[in-house]
Design an enzyme around this catalytic site. Structure first.
Site, PDB file in Angstrom:
ATOM      1  N   GLU A 289     -20.229 -29.835  -8.291  1.00 20.97           N
ATOM      2  CA  GLU A 289     -20.905 -28.584  -8.664  1.00 20.97           C
ATOM      3  C   GLU A 289     -21.927 -28.797  -9.778  1.00 20.97           C
ATOM      4  O   GLU A 289     -22.887 -28.046  -9.889  1.00 20.97           O
ATOM      5  CB  GLU A 289     -19.884 -27.536  -9.138  1.00 20.97           C
ATOM      6  N   HIS A 310      -5.255 -48.125   4.129  1.00 22.71           N
ATOM      7  CA  HIS A 310      -4.876 -48.189   5.541  1.00 22.71           C
ATOM      8  C   HIS A 310      -5.588 -47.104   6.347  1.00 22.71           C
ATOM      9  O   HIS A 310      -5.202 -46.804   7.469  1.00 22.71           O
ATOM     10  CB  HIS A 310      -3.351 -48.065   5.657  1.00 22.71           C
ATOM     11  N   LYS A 424     -20.809 -16.836   0.102  1.00 21.24           N
ATOM     12  CA  LYS A 424     -20.242 -15.526  -0.235  1.00 21.24           C
ATOM     13  C   LYS A 424     -21.094 -14.421   0.388  1.00 21.24           C
ATOM     14  O   LYS A 424     -20.575 -13.472   0.966  1.00 21.24           O
ATOM     15  CB  LYS A 424     -20.210 -15.326  -1.753  1.00 21.24           C
TER      16      LYS A 424
HETATM   17  O1  PA5 Z   1     -16.871 -23.928 -11.813  1.00 21.81           O
HETATM   18  C1  PA5 Z   1     -17.024 -22.774 -11.472  1.00 21.81           C
HETATM   19  O2  PA5 Z   1     -17.642 -21.953 -12.172  1.00 21.81           O
HETATM   20  C2  PA5 Z   1     -16.448 -22.248 -10.169  1.00 21.81           C
HETATM   21  O3  PA5 Z   1     -15.914 -23.223  -9.375  1.00 21.81           O
HETATM   22  C3  PA5 Z   1     -15.370 -21.222 -10.471  1.00 21.81           C
HETATM   23  O4  PA5 Z   1     -14.388 -21.834 -11.259  1.00 21.81           O
HETATM   24  C4  PA5 Z   1     -14.733 -20.644  -9.238  1.00 21.81           C
HETATM   25  O5  PA5 Z   1     -15.713 -20.170  -8.362  1.00 21.81           O
HETATM   26  C5  PA5 Z   1     -13.786 -19.517  -9.592  1.00 21.81           C
HETATM   27  O6  PA5 Z   1     -14.462 -18.533 -10.300  1.00 21.81           O
HETATM   28  P1  PA5 Z   1     -13.718 -17.408 -11.111  1.00 21.81           P
HETATM   29  O7  PA5 Z   1     -12.939 -18.041 -12.190  1.00 21.81           O
HETATM   30  O8  PA5 Z   1     -14.803 -16.527 -11.627  1.00 21.81           O
HETATM   31  O9  PA5 Z   1     -12.807 -16.672 -10.142  1.00 21.81           O
END
Ligand code: PA5
Length: 439
Positions: A289, A310, A424
């Site tokens: 990310e 393996h 989303k």
């Molecule tokens: O790193 C990030 O910001 C995302 O992966 C969030 O952790 C994830 O989408 C969950 O978001 P939230 O804590 O708002 O539910």
């Protein structure tokens, strides 16, 4: 106490001479940008000095809530997705006995996870199990609006209220969310749950050392003070030391960037302990990310050896040469087992009789490293003294800091994730959510 060590000797031979040293100036600049909050995404740098400024009052409150849950619950469910669950799961799985769920006299509740997907069978089975177990839960969402954990929490809240009655159920719920925004914050205030704040300036994937990670880890009976001490130790080294040869996080960032510049597209995180599988999942989110944007970034993958030798071993040895490995080596195991000598030696293992499993695992790691380097796979090695809270704290901070430097070297903002919205939006349209257009 030993500092996490990085060995680059099996990667440098694949790099053009001077390619690491040339990055020293850029790395210094990026360190200054992190310290002075002048780089991209600088409003999300609260994690940089978090280990050294975590308030003891917060730790005490987390420990009190954890003790309360340990008292009342046999099972503790952590509801969250992405950065809101991967960090705690990584720490808990790394440091818990792998068979603790079978322990007839457990010292702490079994930690289960929900809301990290929308699997119907999984959540139905979880509710069945919870019919028969005393439980509590933490609902964790920084935005407070993420669909997957919101669905799971709706199911669990309803279950908990039917099981214990609304008033008692409230005492079994802990909410961890934004200071002021989001549906979860509103609900938590209305219901009067015990609650914690995800700081505004810390994004989900950098939140493992906030209550997001610390609360579930404490409920699991692990030592969060020691986890923070380890992170603080690495903070002193990584965030405050400009010299590449004295800063393992900067050295890691420099090597992975230089390998990427020279054509490597995939970084494979390798461990030789199955308990580190979720650490790899956490790492994949952190790097995937943070770097994967603007059509840039190494693809983070992971394997657990020797199991995956393996399966994926063949590809790594002889497939497309577009990858390098980062291998985590843990020097000492916590428990010991020796291979017995047997009279008939029908399985032919007497040649290693008397050796500990750890010695064999170590030779497997060394042999694999030699084979992969011969097969033209560069290998970076991260060496830890042992797997405990302190050393894991070091490793978590090491990866966070190196990830921020890596993003800056690549020229991206390592603290946003605009691409996550695409699925989303499509999903909301398909589900008919108001404001998301027609199917
Ligand atoms: O790193 C990030 O910001 C995302 O992966 C969030 O952790 C994830 O989408 C969950 O978001 P939230 O804590 O708002 O539910």
């Amino acid at each position: 106490m030993k500092t996490l060590n990085i060995d680059i000797s099996h990667a440098v031979e694949f790099l053009e001479k001077g390619s690491i040293e040339r990055l020293q100036g850029d790395l210094e600049r990026h360190q200054q940008a992190l310290a002075g909050k002048t780089g991209r995404g600088s409003n999300f740098l609260g994690w940089v000095d978090l280990p050294s400024r975590t308030d003891q009052g917060l730790i005490s409150r987390i420990l009190e809530d954890a003790a309360r849950m340990q008292e009342m619950a046999r099972v503790f469910v952590v509801v969250g997705i992405g950065g809101s669950y991967l960090g705690s799961r990584a720490v808990i799985e790394a440091l818990s006995d792998p068979f603790h769920t079978m322990d007839p006299a457990p010292k702490a509740p079994v930690i289960l996870f929900a809301g990290h997907h929308i699997g119907e069978d999984y959540h139905a089975s979880l509710l069945n199990l919870l019919d028969q177990s005393d439980y509590g839960l933490a609902v964790i969402s920084k935005s407070g609006t993420t669909t997957e954990p919101a669905i799971a929490f709706r199911l669990l809240k309803d279950h908990l209220e039917r099981k214990y009655g609304r008033e008692k159920a409230r005492k079994r719920i802990i909410a961890i969310t934004d200071r002021s925004k989001g549906a979860l914050k509103k609900l938590s205030d209305e219901e009067g749950y015990s609650s914690y704040v995800v700081p505004d300036d810390i994004g989900g994937r950098y939140s493992v050392l906030t209550p997001v990670g610390l609360l579930p880890v404490a409920v699991a009976g692990l030592d969060i003070r020691s986890l923070l001490d380890g992170a603080q130790h690495m903070e002193r080294i990584a965030a405050k030391n400009a010299r590449l040869d004295e800063n393992p996080a900067a050295m890691y960032a420099a090597n992975r960037y230089a390998l990427h510049q020279q054509g490597k597209a995939i970084e494979v995180l390798v461990s030789y302990l199955p308990s580190l599988s979720f650490l790899a999942e956490w790492w994949k989110q952190l790097y995937g990310e943070s770097e994967g944007k603007e059509q840039k970034g190494l693809f983070p993958a992971s394997v657990s050896f020797t199991s995956d030798l393996h399966s994926m071993g063949q590809y790594i040895q002889e497939g497309v040469r577009h990858l390098f490995e980062t291998m985590i080596l843990v020097n000492q195991t916590a428990k010991h087992l020796t291979i017995p000598r047997v009279q008939d030696d029908l399985d032919g293992l007497n040649y290693i009789a008397g050796k500990k499993l750890e010695e064999v695992n170590c030779m497997a790691a060394l042999g694999t490293l030699m084979a992969h380097v011969e097969g033209q796979v560069p290998v970076l090695t991260l060496e830890m003294e042992r797997l405990d809270e302190f050393n894991l704290g070091q490793l978590l901070y090491f990866f966070e800091y190196a990830c921020a430097l890596s993003g800056y070297l690549l020229g991206v903002n390592p603290f946003d994730q605009p691409g996550v919205e695409a699925y989303k939006n499509k999903m909301f349209t398909l589900l008919g959510k108001e404001g998301y257009g027609k199917k």
